[in-house]
Write a protein that holds these residues in place. Structure first.
Motif, mmCIF file in Angstrom:
data_model
loop_
_atom_site.group_PDB
_atom_site.id
_atom_site.type_symbol
_atom_site.label_atom_id
_atom_site.label_comp_id
_atom_site.label_asym_id
_atom_site.label_seq_id
_atom_site.Cartn_x
_atom_site.Cartn_y
_atom_site.Cartn_z
ATOM 1 N N VAL A 100 49.390 26.239 13.766
ATOM 2 C CA VAL A 100 50.108 27.513 13.855
ATOM 3 C C VAL A 100 49.879 28.298 12.570
ATOM 4 C CG1 VAL A 100 52.344 28.586 14.320
ATOM 5 C CG2 VAL A 100 51.911 26.233 15.093
ATOM 6 N N ASP A 102 50.729 30.335 9.506
ATOM 7 C CA ASP A 102 51.986 30.444 8.759
ATOM 8 C C ASP A 102 52.360 31.893 8.497
ATOM 9 O OD1 ASP A 102 52.307 27.681 8.546
ATOM 10 O OD2 ASP A 102 50.991 27.593 6.794
ATOM 11 N N THR A 127 55.607 33.375 9.787
ATOM 12 C CA THR A 127 55.962 33.116 11.187
ATOM 13 C C THR A 127 57.116 32.100 11.225
ATOM 14 O OG1 THR A 127 54.367 31.305 11.281
ATOM 15 C CG2 THR A 127 53.587 33.484 11.980
ATOM 16 N N LYS A 165 61.533 18.840 8.748
ATOM 17 C CA LYS A 165 61.455 19.363 10.110
ATOM 18 C C LYS A 165 62.263 18.523 11.087
ATOM 19 C CE LYS A 165 56.880 21.218 9.092
ATOM 20 N NZ LYS A 165 56.571 22.569 9.580
HETATM 21 N N1 CTP Z 1 54.245 24.114 12.568
HETATM 22 C C1 CTP Z 1 55.083 24.835 13.381
HETATM 23 N N2 CTP Z 1 55.281 26.173 13.162
HETATM 24 C C2 CTP Z 1 54.666 26.789 12.129
HETATM 25 C C3 CTP Z 1 53.811 26.061 11.275
HETATM 26 C C4 CTP Z 1 53.619 24.707 11.527
HETATM 27 O O1 CTP Z 1 55.654 24.275 14.321
HETATM 28 N N3 CTP Z 1 54.874 28.090 11.946
HETATM 29 C C5 CTP Z 1 54.067 22.691 12.846
HETATM 30 C C6 CTP Z 1 52.620 22.264 13.079
HETATM 31 O O2 CTP Z 1 52.267 22.385 14.444
HETATM 32 C C7 CTP Z 1 52.647 20.805 12.621
HETATM 33 C C8 CTP Z 1 53.690 20.805 11.520
HETATM 34 O O3 CTP Z 1 54.505 21.961 11.725
HETATM 35 O O4 CTP Z 1 53.090 19.942 13.642
HETATM 36 C C9 CTP Z 1 53.116 20.839 10.131
HETATM 37 O O5 CTP Z 1 52.220 21.915 10.018
HETATM 38 P P1 CTP Z 1 51.532 22.192 8.629
HETATM 39 O O6 CTP Z 1 50.761 23.459 8.696
HETATM 40 O O7 CTP Z 1 50.839 20.944 8.150
HETATM 41 O O8 CTP Z 1 52.823 22.357 7.685
HETATM 42 P P2 CTP Z 1 53.671 23.602 7.232
HETATM 43 O O9 CTP Z 1 55.100 23.242 7.446
HETATM 44 O O10 CTP Z 1 53.210 24.862 7.877
HETATM 45 O O11 CTP Z 1 53.419 23.634 5.671
HETATM 46 P P3 CTP Z 1 52.063 24.027 4.851
HETATM 47 O O12 CTP Z 1 51.092 24.684 5.807
HETATM 48 O O13 CTP Z 1 52.551 24.936 3.791
HETATM 49 O O14 CTP Z 1 51.529 22.709 4.328
#
Ligand code: CTP
Ligand code: CA
Length: 219
Positions: A100, A102, A127, A165
């Protein structure tokens, strides 16, 4: 051709899987995205189907065949994905494999942006964290499996995501491996639970099946 089974550890369970990238449009011809192929999420959907589940796959734009015997919903943006996940939030198991975005552009230009008019900076808004949102709904009995794509401090960052989460499991992917990552057919992942940690390596199909077997045979 896959057929859903009437037995198996996930028989009668609703499994929601998200896969692939999102696209956040700047204007009708430009967007922000990432190289997610959707292969890992699709492999998880296929594995859940083989274990007897009723599977819904919500996916961004992907270029791979989708398994037969599952419901599919195509989305483009993180906001559309969020809406679809909310509509399917009653699932017994949620597997958030989607990459997804960010951030999305703070504003959308409904006409193609012309060079002369373009500003030199792009304003971005965050997002919604969809997995985080699900974690706060506290749906009784729901099992949530997230992914974590990291380039450093893999296990530490994945553990933080597991906690923040309110997920049950995090499938942690290092982007630094030889045969892992977005477009590869293979993957090495670390499956992190609240008490256990285990590594799986192989084709994305093998990894998807082994991860689900580990999770649903240890219940
Ligand atoms: N995820 C989500 N919604 C978002 C971003 C991420 O549900 N807006 C979910 C992804 O599908 C995944 C998990 O959160 O299962 C971790 O995503 P990741 O991109 O690794 O972590 P983030 O929380 O977005 O942190 P960062 O990118 O800063 O490492
Ligand atoms: Ca992210």
């Amino acid at each position: 051709i896959s057929k859903s089974r009437t037995n198996g550890p996930l028989a009668g369970k609703k499994v929601l899987v998200t896969a692939g990238p999102t696209r956040e449009h700047i204007d009708p011809v430009r967007f922000i995205s990432n190289p997610s192929s959707g292969k890992m999420g699709t492999a998880m959907a296929e594995a859940a189907l083989q274990m007897g589940a009723d599977v819904t796959l919500i996916h961004g734009p992907v270029n791979i065949p989708l398994p037969e015997g599952i419901d599919t919903v195509e989305i483009e943006s993180a906001e559309e994905l969020f809406k679809q996940v909310k509509d399917h939030a009653d699932a017994d198991v949620v597997i958030m494999a989607a990459a997804v975005s960010d951030f999305r552009p703070a504003s959308y230009n409904s006409q193609k942006t012309k060079k002369e008019d373009a500003e030199f900076s792009l304003g971005l808004t965050q997002t919604t964290d969809i997995l985080g949102w699900l974690g706060r709904q506290d749906l009784p009995g729901q099992i949530r499996i997230g992914f974590a794509m990291e380039t450093e401090n893999l296990l530490e960052n994945a553990k933080t995501k597991l906690n923040h989460k309110n997920a049950d499991w995090i499938v942690a992917n290092s982007l630094n491996g030889d045969q892992s990552g977005f477009e590869s057919d293979k993957n090495t992942v670390h499956l992190l639970g609240t008490e256990t940690e285990q590594t799986f390596s192989g084709t994305k199909q093998d990894v998807g099946r082994e991860v689900l077997e580990k999770i649903f045979n240890s219940q």
